[in-house]
Write a protein that holds these residues in place. Structure first.
Motif, short mmCIF file in Angstrom:
data_model
loop_
_atom_site.label_atom_id
_atom_site.label_comp_id
_atom_site.label_asym_id
_atom_site.label_seq_id
_atom_site.Cartn_x
_atom_site.Cartn_y
_atom_site.Cartn_z
N ARG C 316 -12.82 -6.14 4.09
CA ARG C 316 -12.28 -7.33 3.44
C ARG C 316 -11.29 -7.00 2.32
N THR C 317 -11.08 -5.73 2.05
CA THR C 317 -10.18 -5.39 0.95
C THR C 317 -8.75 -5.84 1.30
N PRO C 318 -8.11 -6.62 0.40
CA PRO C 318 -6.78 -7.13 0.72
C PRO C 318 -5.72 -6.03 0.68
N THR C 319 -4.55 -6.36 1.19
CA THR C 319 -3.43 -5.41 1.08
C THR C 319 -2.91 -5.44 -0.35
N LEU C 320 -2.30 -4.34 -0.71
CA LEU C 320 -1.71 -4.28 -2.05
C LEU C 320 -0.49 -5.19 -2.09
N ALA C 321 -0.48 -6.10 -3.06
CA ALA C 321 0.66 -7.01 -3.12
C ALA C 321 1.10 -7.14 -4.58
N PRO C 322 1.90 -6.19 -5.03
CA PRO C 322 2.30 -6.25 -6.43
C PRO C 322 3.09 -7.50 -6.73
N GLU C 323 2.68 -8.17 -7.83
CA GLU C 323 3.38 -9.38 -8.22
C GLU C 323 4.52 -9.04 -9.14
N ALA C 324 5.60 -9.74 -8.94
CA ALA C 324 6.69 -9.54 -9.88
C ALA C 324 6.30 -10.18 -11.20
N ARG C 325 6.85 -9.70 -12.25
CA ARG C 325 6.54 -10.26 -13.56
C ARG C 325 7.16 -11.62 -13.69
N THR C 326 6.53 -12.49 -14.44
CA THR C 326 7.18 -13.76 -14.78
C THR C 326 8.37 -13.42 -15.66
#
Lengths: 282, 342, 595
Positions: C316-326
């Motif tokens: 169930r571990t999700p894929t790495l999805a780095p969020e861009a900074r606000t």
């Protein structure tokens, strides 16, 4: 680790326990012993150098005074003077060390040069010189012994102050604009007291030893005072006839210094151990 | 691959002071020692002369009359201002004239030069000191290192506790107890150091045993403890751990890698203790009646013999400070970090 | 498949009191391969690394399992035999060469002695010279006669590596060897280690907390948490798509110097040695936990031929999805700067010489802005921070607060000025007075600088603890009872107690673990948004800059060499020095592309 908790922990070591028990015994002897003295310690109550008998449990000394009574009275001077001198030394030494350690101006090297000069004197020689110049009495002795301790205390305090002064919490205090005395009192002093007082017990023993030595040499407390060291000096010649006049005070001094040192050492080691224990495996 | 090594120091750019750092350090340290000696001499003078009137009355003793006191004061130049007296004493001292003993004069009626009185005593004290130090150094290093390598085990506990007890005893107590036990009870050795006039201590070596033992008792214990502490510290260090991780034999780790780093502090400790011996020797000589400088000093203090105390005091201070300076120089020699240019 | 040189099976290590430190650790290593042993403080990675040489620190013992190097079992051997095998079969490079090199032995001898010990029949001089050249050090006699303190940090580390390699061991254990080195030296060293591994067919165990550094070198990765391996596999695979939630959390909290990203932290605190729970040690902090996780310890299962994971719910571990900074806060138009630095020159006066820390530095900070001051150690950035806080007097130039110049030292500044500028320090261990309760530490600025009464200040303490996401109960504790991350939050709360306009953060996360760092940075971002705080953030880590700063100033040897908004500066650096820094900064994203 608070200092109190650390101090209590040392009582679990064998030597610490023995030392503590011995100290209590001796303290009792010194404080309430005089109440049990059968004779006047300064009074001549018998013929000189009598062996112990029912009347004089430890015999008499070279002048015919009761050894037991003199022994019961004789501890106060040594311990009292030593405590006074050591306490005085700490008050002065901490003050000098704090100022020198915190100051960034010429005050620091000036104070430390003065300390170096005192340190350049062998302690006993210093006391002998004082005895020559200012007379052979107790005040000079206390002043001299305190002066001998001050430089080393000041050095320790200065080093600890310098080390603490660069810590974040001290700088935070400075950045708040707090005054020097507030910084020294609230931020620095509480954090160096443990280090500084770690060898207090050993220093006290040192004071006891040196005061006793000076008394023994006849250059401190003067007769007819009842003092263990004086007793040894006065009765040395007659040991073949009556060893107890020398043996009793000698054993008591030995007992006292060993006991105080055992306690002091156990405390110092347990304080050191409590900081070393934080080094657990990573 | 870009340049990685730090640029080698071009020797030509380094100022001369830095090229021979050790030589300059020696000069600075010796100069500082001399300056300290100078200040000490002033303090000695001030300390002993706080009550100048007593010198005169000490000389005359019971025969003090106001006229007699005034005459003595004139003769001993006690009326001159203090700085003048100080300077004449110091300049005389440097040339070998230690002044004249007041007590000696009180006894014999003649001025008695101190230098004559002390030459034999200096030899005796030196012999006592030398014997003690020669035994002290190897024994303390040996025991200290041994205890450190067995730290925490029963042997170490035995050594540490014994030394703690030994340090606690004042020399006069140790000496007195030794006399009671060894001399009086067992009758093995002389309890008083009597040397017939005309003979030296070398023909009566047995009188040295108890005094040396007394001196060693506390000083050896003190030194062993500190050498042990320094060595334990070194044995806990990261570089000793790495030496073990690299597979060096334990013998090499202790003797080659650890000991070297403990030597610096060890030298300081031993120097400290040799200085302490100065006080110990005075008391010990007095206890055993040993005819040395220390015993004479105590007698001089009792008699308020100010010139004697001044000059002998300065003599002792010279030895004391020289030891300090030598110890500092040795430490710098032994510790590479202090010795080499940064 | 070439012979395996290092085999570790079921390694168990415990304290003498019986508490386990390391449990159930097994892995294998082939010649020429690098295993990255990764973990944060308390993970047991160093203890494990030392055990590979059969060594335990005082108070620790090997309770079970085996370590075999080149077919020879090390565990269970007497110390004397182990000493003979260490250095020849397996060698160790320590973390801090400054304290691990013997200060009284010349560096040439420190290398040569090992040869003498393990291989006395070889030509000493020649071998030592060859090894020194191998690690890019001069082999001249003059250099070999130097003492460690006469070498730079990078050179010291190379000597340590040379000593480890001189007897040509089969396995080398490197324990965080680039800690304390500047970024450029670090990147050179990593390159060289990679080359050495190939030339000498070395098997390398590289212990580190820094995933980005490990990523550039490792073939395999083993992630440790609470004394156990939680994930182990090929580096490329694990870093691209981690299966264990802890690895996933760790990778999400690693900042990246090339892409401004929002960092995600792992909730909760790392477990200490004595506090390990029953069941999975990570469960209390795990977003994927289910009932069984708390009751039973998962085993290290093989999910692919060369990939093992210790988790019940790994699928169930999700894929790495780095969020861009606000985006940086939108300014409502140009606002006058809250702080100005004009022509600042700061020096350190030593006994013989004077070092100039900052030369003619000028910049301004706008209200609510986060300005990062970047440079290597010795660049002067800390000195500038101290000048602004009033702890160091500049030799020239001035600091201006809202248009009014300030006195150089804090003691002379008006109370309002002292209140508006606050500073947080780097070392969490000495930023709080060990003898003061947390509550008193936090309350003090409120009392001194805002003149609150004792009662008002204590009330404020509660609010502040909440703001920094700490439980209220912490107020009555002493700093020694807190973790590093908690102490830094208290230090931040103390700074906030004065209601400042500007907080100077002097490398405040450099001494923290990666996930803890992410949490603190997250907190600062939130505080900025809530309170409109301006931040002057001092750091050497470009990744941190990317995740928190609006604008960046780059310092080289006291001189300002480049200035600009964070995105363009990191992606298209103009100045030569900035380019070097950006190129040398270790990054995960660059290496994600499969080779």
């Amino acid at each position: 680790m608070t200092a109190l908790a650390a101090r209590l922990r040392f009582a679990r070591t064998g030597s610490g326990r023995f030392g503590l028990a011995a100290c209590f015994l001796l303290l009792a002897l010194i404080l309430i012993g005089p109440l049990f003295a059968p004779h006047d310690p300064a009074g001549i109550v018998g013929s000189p150098l009598q062996r112990p008998d029912a009347n004089f449990l430890l015999g008499t000394d070279s002048l015919g005074r009761d050894v037991l009574s003199r022994v019961l009275w004789g501890g106060r001077s040594i311990v009292g003077l030593a405590a006074l001198a050591t306490g005085l030394a700490y008050v002065v030494g901490i003050a000098i060390g704090l100022v020198a350690g915190y100051s960034r101006t010429l005050v620091d090297p000036l104070l430390m040069r003065a300390m170096d000069v005192i340190l350049a004197f062998p302690p006993l020689l210093f006391l002998l010189v004082l005895a020559t110049g200012a007379g052979q009495n107790v005040d000079v002795l206390v002043f001299g012994v305190a002066t001998v301790h001050v430089p080393s205390i000041a050095r320790i305090v200065r080093a600890a102050t310098q080390e603490t002064a660069v810590r974040g919490y001290v700088e935070a205090s400075v950045a708040r604009g707090e005054r020097v005395h507030a910084v020294l009192r609230h931020e620095i002093l509480p954090n160096i007291l443990g280090t500084v007082l770690a060898d207090a017990g050993i220093r006290l023993t040192g004071s006891i030893i040196i005061i006793a030595s000076v008394n023994f040499l006849g250059l401190g407390l003067q007769p007819p005072a009842a003092d263990w060291a004086l007793m040894i000096a006065e009765n040395r010649g007659g040991t073949t006839l009556q060893p107890w006049a020398v043996a009793a005070p000698a054993f008591l001094i030995a007992f006292l210094t060993v006991a105080v040192n055992l306690v002091a050492d156990a405390v110092a080691r347990s304080l050191g151990r409590s900081t070393a224990q934080k080094r657990v495996a990573r | 691959m870009t340049e990685l090594a730090a640029p080698e120091l071009a020797l030509a750019d380094v100022p001369r002071r830095r090229r021979h750092p050790f030589a300059f350090f020696v000069l600075r340290r010796v100069a500082a020692g001399l300056a300290t000696l100078f200040v000490v001499s002033i303090l000695l003078f001030v300390g002993t002369n706080v009550l100048p009137g007593d010198v005169a009355s000490a000389v005359l003793g019971r025969d003090s009359t106001p006229a007699g006191l005034a005459a003595i004061r004139r003769e001993l130049h006690l009326n001159r201002p203090a700085p003048e007296r100080y300077w004449s004493w110091l300049s005389g001292f440097v040339q070998g004239n230690l002044g004249s003993s007041v007590a000696g004069q009180a006894v014999s009626g003649q001025p008695t030069p101190i230098s004559g009185l002390i030459s034999d005593r200096i030899k005796n004290t030196a012999v006592l000191a030398l014997f003690t130090v020669v035994l002290l150094v190897p024994l303390s290093i040996g025991f200290g290192v041994f205890a450190a390598t067995r730290a925490g085990r029963s042997v170490d506990h035995a050594i540490t506790t014994t030394s703690l007890v030994a340090i606690s005893l004042p020399e006069f107590v140790t000496g007195t107890l030794l006399i009671l036990l060894v001399s009086q009870w067992l009758g093995l050795l002389p309890g008083v150091s009597l040397i017939p006039i005309g003979e030296t201590v070398f023909s009566h070596l047995s009188i040295l045993v108890l005094p040396v033992l007394t001196l060693l008792a506390a000083s050896l214990a003190q030194t062993v403890r500190m050498v042990r502490a320094g060595m334990v510290e070194v044995l806990r260090s990261d570089y000793v751990e790495w030496a073990r991780l690299s597979g060096h034999r334990e013998r090499d780790v202790v003797l080659r890698y650890a000991l070297r780093n403990a030597l610096g502090p060890t030298v300081q400790v031993i120097a400290l203790n040799i200085q302490w011996l100065v006080g110990g020797i005075v008391v010990t000589e007095y206890v055993f009646g040993y005819p040395g400088l220390g015993q004479a000093l105590v007698q001089a203090v009792s008699a308020r013999d100010v010139p004697y105390v001044q000059s002998v005091g300065l003599l002792i201070a010279i030895v004391y400070i020289s030891l300090n300076v030598i110890a500092d120089l040795l430490v710098v020699l032994l510790v590479p970090k202090l010795r080499t240019a940064q | 498949m070439s012979d395996v040189v290092l085999v570790v099976e079921d390694l168990q290590m415990e304290l003498f009191s019986g508490e386990p430190i390391v449990e159930d650790v097994s892995f294998q290593l082939e010649p020429g391969k690098v295993l990255g042993l990764v973990g944060e403080s308390g993970s047991g990675k160093t203890t494990t690394a030392l055990a590979l040489l059969g060594y335990t620190r005082p108070g620790v013992r090997i309770a079970g399992g085996t370590v075999t190097v080149c077919g020879r079992t090390l565990t269970g051997r007497p110390e004397r035999e182990l000493r003979r095998l260490r250095g020849q079969l397996i060698a160790y490079v320590p973390q801090d060469p400054a304290s691990s090199l013997n200060p009284s032995v010349r560096v040439g001898d420190q290398v040569g002695d090992l040869l003498r010990r393990h291989a006395p029949d070889r030509d000493l001089d020649r071998e030592v010279a060859r090894t020194l050249e191998l690690v890019q050090l001069p082999s001249s006699r003059e250099f070999r006669r130097r003492f460690p303190h006469q070498l730079s940090g990078g050179q010291q580390q190379r000597i340590a590596i040379a000593a480890a390699l001189v007897c040509r061991p089969a396995v080398v254990v490197l324990d965080e060897p680039t800690t304390g080195l500047d970024v450029v030296t670090q990147s050179h060293l990593l390159e060289e280690i990679g080359l050495l591994r190939q030339e000498m067919e070395l098997a390398i165990v590289y212990v580190s907390h820094d995933l980005a550094v490990v990523a550039s070198l490792a073939d395999q990765i083993a992630v440790m948490y609470a004394g156990r391996i939680v994930e182990e596999g090929q580096a490329a695979g694990v870093l691209a798509a981690p299966r264990h939630p802890y690895t996933w959390g760790l990778l999400s909290s690693v900042p990246d110097p090339h892409e401004p990203r929002r960092l995600r932290s792992i909730p909760g605190v790392a477990v200490g040695v004595g506090d390990r729970p029953d069941g999975c040690a990570f469960a209390p902090r795990c977003p994927q936990r289910v009932g069984v996780c708390v009751q039973a310890m998962p085993t290290l299962d093989r999910i692919q031929p060369d990939w093992r994971v210790r988790c019940f719910e790994w699928h169930r571990t999700p894929t790495l999805a780095p969020e861009a900074r606000t985006a940086a806060r939108l300014s409502a138009g140009p606002m006058p700067p809250v702080l100005g630095v004009e022509g600042l020159r700061a020096e350190h006066r030593g006994r013989d010489s004077t070092t100039v820390a900052a030369r003619d530095v000028s910049f301004a900070i706008s209200p609510g802005e986060c300005l990062a001051l970047v440079g290597e150690s010795g660049s002067g950035k800390t000195t500038i921070a101290r000048c602004i806080a009033g702890l160091h007097a500049p030799t020239r130039g001035r600091i201006v607060l809202d248009g009014t110049p300030l006195a150089p030292l804090a003691g002379r500044r008006p109370r309002e000025a002292r209140r508006r500028i606050q500073i947080v320090f780097q070392n969490p261990n000495d930023s709080l007075n060990p003898r003061h309760l947390v509550a008193d530490t936090i309350a003090r600025p409120a009392r001194v600088l805002r003149k609150l009464s004792r009662k008002e200040a204590q009330h404020a303490v509660g609010e502040l603890l909440e703001r920094v996401r700490l439980p209220a109960g912490l107020a009555k504790r002493f700093p020694s009872e807190l973790s590093g991350g908690e102490r830094q939050r208290v230090a931040i709360a103390r700074a906030l107690a004065a209601h400042p306009d500007l907080v100077v953060c002097d490398e405040i996360t450099s001494a923290l673990d990666v996930s803890v760092q992410a949490a603190v940075l997250e907190l600062l971002a939130t505080l900025r948004a809530e309170l409109g705080l301006a931040l002057l953030f001092i750091t050497h880590d470009l990744g941190v800059v990317a995740s928190i700063a609006d604008r960046v100033l780059v310092l080289e040897d006291g001189l300002l060499c480049e200035e600009g908004p964070v995105g363009p500066l990191l992606s298209r650096p103009q100045h030569e020095y900035t380019r070097r820094l950006v190129a040398a900064a270790p990054s995960l994203t660059e290496l994600r592309a499969p080779v």
